[in-house]
Design a protein around this motif. Structure first.
Motif, short mmCIF file in Angstrom:
data_model
loop_
_atom_site.label_atom_id
_atom_site.label_comp_id
_atom_site.label_asym_id
_atom_site.label_seq_id
_atom_site.Cartn_x
_atom_site.Cartn_y
_atom_site.Cartn_z
N VAL A 88 0.84 -1.20 0.00
CA VAL A 88 0.00 0.00 0.00
C VAL A 88 0.88 1.25 0.00
O VAL A 88 0.63 2.21 -0.73
CB VAL A 88 -0.95 0.00 1.22
CG1 VAL A 88 -1.69 1.34 1.32
CG2 VAL A 88 -1.93 -1.15 1.14
N TYR A 89 1.93 1.22 0.80
CA TYR A 89 2.88 2.33 0.85
C TYR A 89 3.51 2.53 -0.52
O TYR A 89 3.60 3.66 -1.02
CB TYR A 89 3.94 2.02 1.91
CG TYR A 89 4.98 3.09 2.11
CD1 TYR A 89 4.92 3.96 3.20
CD2 TYR A 89 6.06 3.24 1.22
CE1 TYR A 89 5.89 4.94 3.40
CE2 TYR A 89 7.02 4.21 1.41
CZ TYR A 89 6.94 5.06 2.50
OH TYR A 89 7.89 6.03 2.68
N LEU A 90 3.98 1.44 -1.14
CA LEU A 90 4.61 1.55 -2.46
C LEU A 90 3.66 2.14 -3.48
O LEU A 90 4.05 3.01 -4.27
CB LEU A 90 5.10 0.17 -2.94
CG LEU A 90 6.57 -0.15 -2.66
CD1 LEU A 90 6.82 -0.29 -1.15
CD2 LEU A 90 6.98 -1.43 -3.39
N GLN A 91 2.42 1.70 -3.48
CA GLN A 91 1.45 2.21 -4.45
C GLN A 91 1.16 3.68 -4.22
O GLN A 91 1.06 4.46 -5.18
CB GLN A 91 0.15 1.40 -4.36
CG GLN A 91 0.29 -0.06 -4.77
CD GLN A 91 0.53 -0.23 -6.26
OE1 GLN A 91 0.47 0.73 -7.03
NE2 GLN A 91 0.84 -1.44 -6.68
N THR A 92 1.08 4.08 -2.97
CA THR A 92 0.85 5.49 -2.66
C THR A 92 2.05 6.34 -3.10
O THR A 92 1.90 7.42 -3.68
CB THR A 92 0.60 5.68 -1.15
OG1 THR A 92 -0.48 4.84 -0.74
CG2 THR A 92 0.26 7.13 -0.84
#
Length: 196
Positions: A88-92
């Motif tokens: 989720v962090y990477l996508q954000t």
């Protein structure tokens, strides 16, 4: 030829030695550590880096806004995440920044690795800069190019490269004597990597 990243650059002479060595990547550490540098110092040092060398920003559970600001300033070319950052962090992060992402992995073959959209994996023995050797037997089966880190030095670098065949090697403590970067170690490590 194996690519090499010289990490933990903090001073002008470090950049001069990296340029002289002809390494492929250098690392600026923005995470809390004895090698940490500020945005301002990094921006100044970046101006001295050869155009043939890519600059990696190393972060640990950093705010996405802070990473994006450093990226927007043109200080770094790649982002290395060395904390507990999840998908989720990477996508954000990708939604606000287009730089390639290197995700550090200390526990190989976890479900996080299998589902990760990182562009590269960095295999490390423990927390970044610890000098702990990664278990080279665990360095197979990845579907992304890997940076091999963890306890690499001139004495084991050739064996590590021949054993793992990584895309790149990443060194920091192995370039130091008494906690200080050394020109001869940076030149030696780059020469070894580039002959294999």
């Amino acid at each position: 030829m194996t690519k090499i990243k010289l990490c933990g650059m903090q001073r002008e002479e470090h950049i001069e030695w990296a340029n002289e060595a002809g390494c492929d990547y250098i690392g600026f550490v923005f995470a809390p550590s004895r090698r940490q540098i500020s945005r301002a110092v990094a921006a100044d040092l970046r101006k001295r880096v050869s155009s043939s060398i890519s600059v990696v920003g190393v972060f640990v559970d950093e705010s996405i806004e802070h990473i994006a600001r450093i990226a927007d300033e043109g200080t770094i070319d790649l982002i290395q995440l060395h904390g507990s950052e999840d998908e989720v962090y990477l996508q954000t992060l990708r939604s606000v920044c287009s730089l390639p992402i290197i995700k550090a992995v200390c526990n190989p073959h976890t479900t996080v690795v299998e589902s990760s959209t990182a562009d590269y994996f960095l295999l490390d023995g423990a927390k970044g800069g610890s000098g702990k050797v990664f278990d080279w037997r665990q360095a197979s089966g990845y579907d992304k190019p890997i940076f091999l880190a963890g306890g690499l030095h001139a004495g084991n670098l050739e064996k590590a490269i021949r054993t793992v065949c990584p895309y790149a090697v990443d060194m920091s403590s192995g370039l130091e004597e008494h906690g200080e970067k050394q020109r001869h170690l940076m030149l030696q490590a780059t020469a070894i990597a580039h002959t294999l």
